[in-house]
Design an enzyme around this catalytic site. Structure first.
Site, PDB file in Angstrom:
ATOM      1  N   LYS A  48       0.798  -1.225   0.000  1.00 31.39           N
ATOM      2  CA  LYS A  48       0.000   0.000   0.000  1.00 31.39           C
ATOM      3  C   LYS A  48       0.833   1.280   0.000  1.00 31.39           C
ATOM      4  CE  LYS A  48      -4.475  -1.189   0.194  1.00 31.39           C
ATOM      5  NZ  LYS A  48      -5.525  -0.616  -0.666  1.00 31.39           N
ATOM      6  N   SER A 303       0.648  -9.763  -0.746  1.00 28.72           N
ATOM      7  CA  SER A 303       0.445  -8.322  -0.654  1.00 28.72           C
ATOM      8  C   SER A 303       0.876  -7.683   0.660  1.00 28.72           C
ATOM      9  CB  SER A 303      -1.018  -7.983  -0.930  1.00 28.72           C
ATOM     10  OG  SER A 303      -1.873  -8.696  -0.055  1.00 28.72           O
TER      11      SER A 303
END
Length: 316
Positions: A48, A303
Site C-alpha cells: 500500500k 500483498s
C-alpha cells in the site's frame, strides 16, 4: 484509464521510497517454476505504500501541505501515514473499530491521527466527509484513484523486469487497486500473460462483478466474515472495475480453511510471515490448480505481512 506511462511515472516518484521486492522461489511447486513476490518486505509491511505515496507525491505542493485524510482497515492507513511523515504532512486516518491492533498501532506510530468508526452502523466515506468539513485536507482513496492504481502497478513492472518469461500472475483483490494496476502493467508489456485475481469466497463481490459485468456491492456484515481483513471492501471502484474488465483474465475465490492453510505453509515452509489477505494467491495455487490457466512460470503476489501475533500463533 491508467496507462503504462502512468505506471512508469509512478515508478520514478517511488525511487528511494519503496523496495524492488525480490521473486523468491516457491518450495515444493510440483514441477512448476513458481515464485512469491513478498510485498511484506516494504517499509510498512505492505504494497500500500506504493499507491499512497504516489498519490500524495503527485499532488501540487501547496495542496498536500494542507494535510491529507484517508480511510482504511489498516495497510492503506499505514501507507498514507508513512508517506505523510516522509513528506512532513499532517495525516488523519479513519479506521474501523475492529481493525487489527497491530495495524492501528503502526499507523499511530507513523504520526497519524486515528479516528475510529463502527463499520456495522457507519460508512467510512461519510465519517471522512464529516471530518473534512472546514478543513483543506485532501482525501487519499484506498484504491479507486488513478495515482493509487499506477503506484500499485509498479509491482507489475518489477515482475516483468525480473521474470520477462512469466506466464501467469496471481494477485489478491479487495477494492481492486492492486489487481488493476498489476494487470495493466503486465498486459501492456506482454499481452499473453494471464492475470488472475484471488479473493475470499466469503467476500466475493469482485468475482461476481467481473462475471456479471456490473459492480456488485456486499454488506459490511458479509465482508466482515472473512479472516482476510485487507479484502473487506464492499465493492470495486468504478476506475478499478474498468481496468479489471479490460486487463484481467478471471477472478477466483478461496475458502477460509485454504487461506489459513496458506498462511501456515508460508510461515513454516517458505519462512515468510504473511497476513491472510496476502496469502490468498498461495491458497489458490495450492488448492485451485484446475481453475488456473496452464503455466510453467508463475508469480504469486503476497500483498502484505501485517498479521496479529495472536492470529499467527493460532494459525500455526
Amino acid at each position: 484509464m491508467v496507462t503504462l506511462d502512468d505506471i512508469k511515472a509512478a515508478q520514478k516518484r517511488l525511487a528511494g521510497v519503496t523496495f524492488h521486492t525480490p521473486l523468491i522461489p516457491c518450495p515444493k511447486a510440483a514441477g512448476v517454476e513458481a515464485y512469491f513476490k513478498p510485498e511484506s518486505l516494504q517499509p510498512i509491511g505492505s504494497f500500500k505504500i506504493r499507491g499512497a505515496y504516489n498519490c500524495i507525491a503527485a499532488m501540487p505542493e501547496a495542496q498536500r501541505a494542507q494535510g491529507v485524510i484517508a480511510y482504511s482497515s489498516g495497510n492503506h492507513a499505514q501507507g498514507v501515514a508513512y508517506a505523510a511523515r516522509l513528506l512532513g504532512l499532517k495525516a488523519v486516518i479513519v479506521m474501523p473499530n475492529n481493525a487489527p491492533k497491530v495495524k492501528v498501532e503502526a499507523t499511530q506510530g507513523y504520526g497519524a491521527e486515528v479516528v475510529f468508526y463502527d463499520p456495522a452502523t457507519q460508512k467510512r466515506e461519510e465519517v471522512a466527509a464529516r471530518l473534512m468539513q472546514g478543513q483543506n485536507w485532501t482525501l487519499v482513496p484506498p484504491f479507486n484513484d488513478p495515482y493509487v492504481i499506477a503506484g500499485q502497478g509498479t509491482i507489475g513492472l518489477e515482475i516483468y523486469e525480473d521474470l520477462p518469461e512469466v506466464e501467469l500472475a496471481l494477485v489478491p483483490v479487495g477494492g481492486g487497486g492492486l489487481l488493476s494496476g498489476i494487470a495493466t502493467a503486465l498486459k501492456s508489456l506482454k499481452p499473453s500473460i494471464k492475470v488472475i485475481g484471488v479473493e475470499p469466497e466469503l467476500a466475493a463481490d469482485a468475482q461476481e462483478s467481473f462475471r456479471s459485468g456490473k459492480i456488485v456491492e456486499i454488506t459490511a456484515a458479509q465482508a466482515g466474515r472473512t479472516i482476510a481483513d485487507g479484502t473487506r471492501t464492499l465493492s470495486l471502484g468504478d476506475l478499478t472495475f474498468a481496468q479489471i474488465r479490460h486487463y484481467v483474465d478471471d477472478i477466483i475465490t478461496v475458502s477460509e480453511a485454504e487461506i489459513r492453510d496458506a498462511v501456515r505453509r508460508l510461515a513454516l515452509n517458505a519462512k515468510l510471515t504473511i497476513e491472510p489477505s496476502g496469502a490468498l494467491t498461495y491458497a489458490a495455487f495450492l488448492h485451485h490448480q484446475p481453475e488456473l490457466p496452464k503455466a510453467s512460470k508463475v508469480v504469486m503476489v503476497l500483498s502484505g505481512g501485517n498479521i496479529e501475533p495472536e492470529l499467527l500463533k493460532e494459525l500455526l
